[in-house]
Design an enzyme around this catalytic site. Structure first.
Site: not given
Ligand code: PGA
Length: 252
Positions: A11-13, A97, A99, A169, A175, A215, A236-237
């Site tokens: 997930n590149w956001k 998600h 966010e 999640e 993050g 993470s 994500g990251g």
């Molecule tokens: P993260 O994000 O790996 O940066 O913790 C995961 C996500 O939000 O899907």
């Protein structure tokens, strides 16, 4: 590890221009080992078409949108519809998600309508669920998951439910560098599976792919994937760098 085919999803956001997406795929794809697993890449909307073109013809690597609106068209400034995704060959979509829920205030009802639309249009939804730190500390984790699952699956029949992928999640792990322990993740995944079995049936529960997100890094992927209840990850990251995401995809 289970006999369910694992999914490793990126997930590149709000990261990567079209050129950056292309550069990532140029270095990622040649080393990506997809035997026995599926890989999903969710770039921002502007890089979807380019990513789709570069992944076309690869059976086990899919492109996903990070969000969509439930209506097919209309006066919804800034939104993208299921038909627009299908039009450019995108068949997967992340829904709910944290966010979207917490920063953009998406309600249970909104997410439920998106789930219905995804299933109606034959898109594979990756439904995200998870509790905040406050909710976990108050002992409400299962109540939160129950409510998120009940509302998201409310408009979905058995056939649709079979196509859904779930990502657990925990918001406090996203993050932050804090990963849920294997025990915490397994406990939540088991709860989700049990909920699916009660709401639908054992087949749906047993075949459902439940990913862990929060993470995930090259350093913890093997340990997470060794857990019987974890059927993949949403990253994500650590998915932004091709070398790092390659290490995650080629775990074990
Ligand atoms: P993260 O994000 O790996 O940066 O913790 C995961 C996500 O939000 O899907």
């Amino acid at each position: 590890m289970s006999n369910r085919t694992p999914i490793i999803a990126a997930n590149w956001k709000m990261h990567k221009t079209v050129g950056e997406a292309r550069a990532f795929l140029d270095s990622f794809l040649p080393g990506c080992d997809t035997s026995g697993k599926e890989v999903v890449i969710a770039p921002p909307f502007t890089a979807l078409a380019e990513t789709e073109a570069m992944l076309r013809g690869l059976d086990r690597v899919h492109v996903a949108a990070q969000n969509m609106h439930h209506e097919e068209k209309g006066a919804f400034t800034g939104e993208i519809s299921p038909l627009m995704l299908l039009d450019i060959g995108v068949n997967w979509v992340i829904i709910g998600h944290s966010e979207r829920r917490h920063i953009f205030g998406e309600s249970h009802g909104f997410i439920s309508r998106k789930m219905a639309a995804a299933v109606r249009h034959g898109l594979t939804p990756i439904l995200c669920v998870g509790e905040t730190l406050e909710e976990r500390e108050a002992g409400h984790t299962f109540d939160v998951l129950r409510e998120q699952l009940a509302t998201a699956f409310e408009p979905i029949g058995e056939e649709g439910a079979a196509t859904v992928v779930i990502a657990y999640e925990p918001v406090w792990a996203i993050g932050t560098g804090k990963t849920a322990s294997a025990g915490q993740a397994n406990e939540a995944h088991r709860f989700i599976r049990e909920w699916l079995s009660n709401r639908f049936n054992n087949t749906i529960a047993d075949t459902k792919r439940i990913l862990y997100g929060g993470s995930v890094k090259p350093a913890n992927i093997s340990k997470l994937m060794a857990e019987s209840e974890i059927d993949g990850v949403l990253v994500g990251g650590a998915s932004l760098d091709a070398a790092s995401f390659l290490e995650i995809v080629n775990y074990g």
